[in-house]
Design a protein around this motif. Structure first.
Motif, mmCIF file in Angstrom:
data_model
loop_
_atom_site.group_PDB
_atom_site.id
_atom_site.type_symbol
_atom_site.label_atom_id
_atom_site.label_comp_id
_atom_site.label_asym_id
_atom_site.label_seq_id
_atom_site.Cartn_x
_atom_site.Cartn_y
_atom_site.Cartn_z
ATOM 1 N N LYS A 117 1.687 31.824 -11.060
ATOM 2 C CA LYS A 117 2.319 31.513 -12.454
ATOM 3 C C LYS A 117 2.356 29.857 -12.715
ATOM 4 C CE LYS A 117 5.986 33.508 -11.816
ATOM 5 N NZ LYS A 117 7.515 34.183 -11.932
ATOM 6 N N GLY A 118 2.282 29.236 -11.370
ATOM 7 C CA GLY A 118 2.051 27.778 -11.364
ATOM 8 C C GLY A 118 3.349 26.912 -11.053
ATOM 9 N N THR A 119 4.444 28.120 -10.636
ATOM 10 C CA THR A 119 5.750 27.330 -10.414
ATOM 11 C C THR A 119 6.050 26.814 -8.849
ATOM 12 O OG1 THR A 119 6.394 29.589 -9.820
ATOM 13 C CG2 THR A 119 6.957 29.130 -11.967
ATOM 14 N N LYS A 120 5.114 27.434 -8.157
ATOM 15 C CA LYS A 120 5.016 26.685 -6.788
ATOM 16 C C LYS A 120 3.769 26.332 -6.163
ATOM 17 C CE LYS A 120 9.530 27.349 -6.108
ATOM 18 N NZ LYS A 120 10.599 26.674 -5.728
ATOM 19 N N ASN A 121 3.485 25.522 -5.042
ATOM 20 C CA ASN A 121 2.247 25.031 -4.802
ATOM 21 C C ASN A 121 2.231 25.066 -3.333
ATOM 22 O OD1 ASN A 121 0.647 24.352 -6.834
ATOM 23 N ND2 ASN A 121 2.390 22.764 -7.450
ATOM 24 N N GLU A 122 3.247 25.195 -2.468
ATOM 25 C CA GLU A 122 3.353 25.424 -1.099
ATOM 26 C C GLU A 122 4.536 26.236 -0.486
ATOM 27 O OE1 GLU A 122 4.727 24.028 2.885
ATOM 28 O OE2 GLU A 122 5.732 23.427 0.778
ATOM 29 N N SER A 123 4.272 26.803 0.617
ATOM 30 C CA SER A 123 5.355 27.420 1.274
ATOM 31 C C SER A 123 5.143 27.414 2.810
ATOM 32 C CB SER A 123 5.583 29.061 0.619
ATOM 33 O OG SER A 123 6.558 29.560 1.241
ATOM 34 N N SER A 124 6.392 27.276 3.294
ATOM 35 C CA SER A 124 6.115 27.097 4.905
ATOM 36 C C SER A 124 7.061 28.069 5.669
ATOM 37 C CB SER A 124 6.376 25.587 5.123
ATOM 38 O OG SER A 124 5.743 24.900 4.690
ATOM 39 N N PHE A 125 6.694 28.229 6.795
ATOM 40 C CA PHE A 125 7.512 29.182 7.647
ATOM 41 C C PHE A 125 7.327 28.732 9.121
ATOM 42 C CE2 PHE A 125 6.165 31.633 3.881
ATOM 43 C CZ PHE A 125 7.465 32.181 3.644
ATOM 44 N N TRP A 126 8.280 29.333 10.030
ATOM 45 C CA TRP A 126 7.858 28.956 11.454
ATOM 46 C C TRP A 126 8.341 30.078 12.198
ATOM 47 C CZ3 TRP A 126 9.653 25.377 8.254
ATOM 48 C CH2 TRP A 126 11.107 25.121 8.298
ATOM 49 N N ILE A 127 7.731 30.511 13.262
ATOM 50 C CA ILE A 127 8.335 32.022 13.933
ATOM 51 C C ILE A 127 8.101 31.327 15.599
ATOM 52 C CG2 ILE A 127 8.004 33.250 12.078
ATOM 53 C CD1 ILE A 127 5.053 34.390 13.379
ATOM 54 N N TYR B 98 1.325 28.052 3.359
ATOM 55 C CA TYR B 98 0.495 28.661 2.251
ATOM 56 C C TYR B 98 0.354 27.616 1.257
ATOM 57 C CZ TYR B 98 1.621 33.066 4.438
ATOM 58 O OH TYR B 98 1.470 34.280 5.222
ATOM 59 N N PHE B 99 -0.652 27.231 0.727
ATOM 60 C CA PHE B 99 -0.997 26.357 -0.308
ATOM 61 C C PHE B 99 -1.864 26.790 -1.214
ATOM 62 C CE2 PHE B 99 -0.825 23.983 3.707
ATOM 63 C CZ PHE B 99 -0.173 23.112 3.534
ATOM 64 N N ALA B 100 -1.345 26.838 -2.687
ATOM 65 C CA ALA B 100 -1.946 27.072 -3.750
ATOM 66 C C ALA B 100 -3.400 26.288 -4.001
ATOM 67 C CB ALA B 100 -1.355 26.982 -4.874
#
Length: 321
Positions: free
Chosen positions: A264-274, A285-287
């Protein structure tokens, strides 16, 4: 200082002409710094010192623009001797910066003359050896290409210098000038910033200390890198598979949400650490979008950062012995 170059003969905006413009700024700052007493006027000293530190831009232009052109002409001396000179001055800057942070003006006053004298000696070598020889060795085409690359690094000047030659400025990202390559282009493909063979690309991805997976705009896995030590297991069977089938059921919802927002173009990056097998794993994650910002998929990147998180201070010396 000796000066073997008639500056008036150089066109405005020429890289060497700019170096001489910076020279006047550097001399003025060195004189001010030498006259400032860190014990009596520490803030004044700090302000001048911070301005002088922008000489790093000058060092970076020489190392990344001027020196490579001289190497192509067979002159490697500056890349070795003068680069070492730069590093010595960088150490002087770091030392004084340390004394500023630890509020030790007496040590600052002791070390300032070494820094200033080193800068003067460097500029003397530039003006009597480096720049005259560079002007003899390089032609106008070299200087024009060099100047384009300098735009990305910057200068010590208060204002952006005029273009050289005085034509319309072309940003490096839009510069498609064909240049002579110093390596073979046989069996290579052209990428945005260079050329590589398929073998080199594979070696690059294999050597990177990261797990990379590329999912296309249709949510199909089209690539992953086969590193020596992967964080998560992968096999060739995932190529062409829908990404929702490549994650545990409990995390599929999150993955699909990420893909939806990226599309949708509302986000470009998301991060997690486990925590995984007693290691801390950083997952990002990178669009992926084309020049028109059209969604072309997503890159998933995983990295073991357990040892990275333990890093403190600095390490500047090789400790292989």
């Amino acid at each position: 200082m000796n000066n073997n170059i008639d500056i008036a003969t150089l066109p405005e905006g020429h890289p060497v002409s700019i170096y001489y413009q910076e020279r006047e700024i550097i001399i003025g700052l060195c004189e001010e710094l030498s006259a400032a007493d860190a014990e009596a006027e520490l803030q004044k000293y700090t302000n001048i010192f911070n301005q002088l530190q922008t000489i790093e831009k000058r060092f970076a232009r020489k190392e990344n623009q001027l020196f490579p052109f001289l190497e192509k002409k067979g002159w490697n001396g500056p890349s070795q001797g003068m680069w070492s000179f730069h590093d010595n001055l960088r150490e002087q800057f770091r030392l004084i910066q340390y004394y500023l942070k630890t509020n030790n003006p007496k040590k600052i006053n002791v070390n300032t003359p070494f820094l200033v004298d080193g800068i003067y000696r460097l500029m003397q070598v530039e003006e009597t050896v480096l720049f005259p020889n560079a002007l003899d060795l390089l032609d106008e085409k070299d200087w024009i290409i060099m100047r384009i690359g300098e735009e990305e690094i910057g200068w010590m000047l208060p204002e952006f210098p005029i273009p050289f030659p005085n034509l319309e400025y072309i940003h490096p990202s839009e510069d498609f000038t064909k240049r002579e390559m110093t390596f073979s282009l046989e069996n290579t493909s052209h990428y945005d910033e260079g050329y590589m063979t398929v073998e080199q690309v594979n070696l690059l991805f294999k050597t990177m200390p990261l797990d990379l997976t590329y999912v296309d705009e249709n949510d199909k896995v089209i690539f992953y890198n086969r590193g020596e030590e992967r964080v998560f297991p992968r096999s060739s069977g995932i190529i062409g598979r829908e990404v929702k089938f490549c994650h545990p059921p409990k995390s599929v919802g999150t993955v699909l949400k990420i893909l939806e927002e990226f599309r949708k173009g509302t986000k470009n990056e998301s991060s997690f650490w486990i925590n995984y097998k007693e290691r801390l794993i950083y997952i990002r994650y990178f669009a992926v979008r084309d020049v028109d910002l059209k969604y072309k998929g997503v890159i998933e990147m995983s990295q073991d950062i357990t040892d990275i998180k333990k890093i403190e201070g600095e390490k500047r010396l090789l400790d292989w012995d």
